[in-house]
Scaffold this active site. Sequence first.
Site, PDB file in Angstrom:
ATOM      1  N   CYS A 140      46.843  41.186  47.639  1.00  0.00           N
ATOM      2  CA  CYS A 140      46.395  39.856  47.256  1.00  0.00           C
ATOM      3  C   CYS A 140      47.447  38.793  47.589  1.00  0.00           C
ATOM      4  O   CYS A 140      48.619  39.088  47.808  1.00  0.00           O
ATOM      5  CB  CYS A 140      46.096  39.840  45.761  1.00  0.00           C
ATOM      6  SG  CYS A 140      44.907  38.559  45.275  1.00  0.00           S
ATOM      7  N   ASP A 200      44.603  42.877  34.789  1.00  0.00           N
ATOM      8  CA  ASP A 200      45.795  42.165  35.233  1.00  0.00           C
ATOM      9  C   ASP A 200      46.631  41.700  34.054  1.00  0.00           C
ATOM     10  O   ASP A 200      46.187  41.682  32.907  1.00  0.00           O
ATOM     11  CB  ASP A 200      45.393  40.959  36.096  1.00  0.00           C
ATOM     12  CG  ASP A 200      46.450  40.577  37.119  1.00  0.00           C
ATOM     13  OD1 ASP A 200      47.593  41.071  37.029  1.00  0.00           O
ATOM     14  OD2 ASP A 200      46.132  39.769  38.013  1.00  0.00           O
TER      15      ASP A 200
END
Length: 219
Positions: free
Chosen positions: A6, A132
């Site tokens: 990412c 996350d």
Amino acid sequence: MYVKICGIRRQEDALLAAEVGPDAIGLLVGQKHNSPDFISATVARDISRALPPSVEAVLVTHVEDVDELERLLQESEITTVQLHSEIAPSSVESLRGRLPHLKIFKSVSVISADSVAYPEAFKKLVDGFVLDSINLATNQVGGTGKTHDWSVSRQIVMRYPEVPIILAGGLNSENVRSALECVRPFGVDVNSGTKAADGFKDPRKMEAFIIQAKHEQSS
């Protein structure tokens, strides 16, 4: 083992990433919280177009407004979205209705044992979850470089076996094997753990992460 890299901001980094074999790259578009990794929808479109078919582009966004989400997705021409916000389930359902072929991942901020129940309202609306870390002090809801309590993430994986779950948050080539052993997720997602000193991607770190994450699959 599904692996996503990412925070890609440049086409050259996307192509370098693609060479080491991730399943997807994350392109951050639509910023509401602190992060240095956001780009425009048009830049995301150009990067996505340059990717080989083997690597999926994922639009990662803080945006919650359905109209704006639809606009960003159409402008970027990306067909997978990671909703990294506290968007309401009703809005996710509306987005799904407007873009029925869209693949949707929903973030889960792993804070405490209470986080285990959070995915319940979304589990029939999304294609997967991304677990996350969050840093309220810096207003970061991802890309924190910090791990969270993996035992909570493991509980989430066990509670929702029917939904693919991706582990993120402070992962790097040195800890990803331990994370996989503890959590047993469907996949892993890395950002800060693959950055060079200049904030862009380090090819060696990306390759080392892929080797460690993919090796777990065959071990």
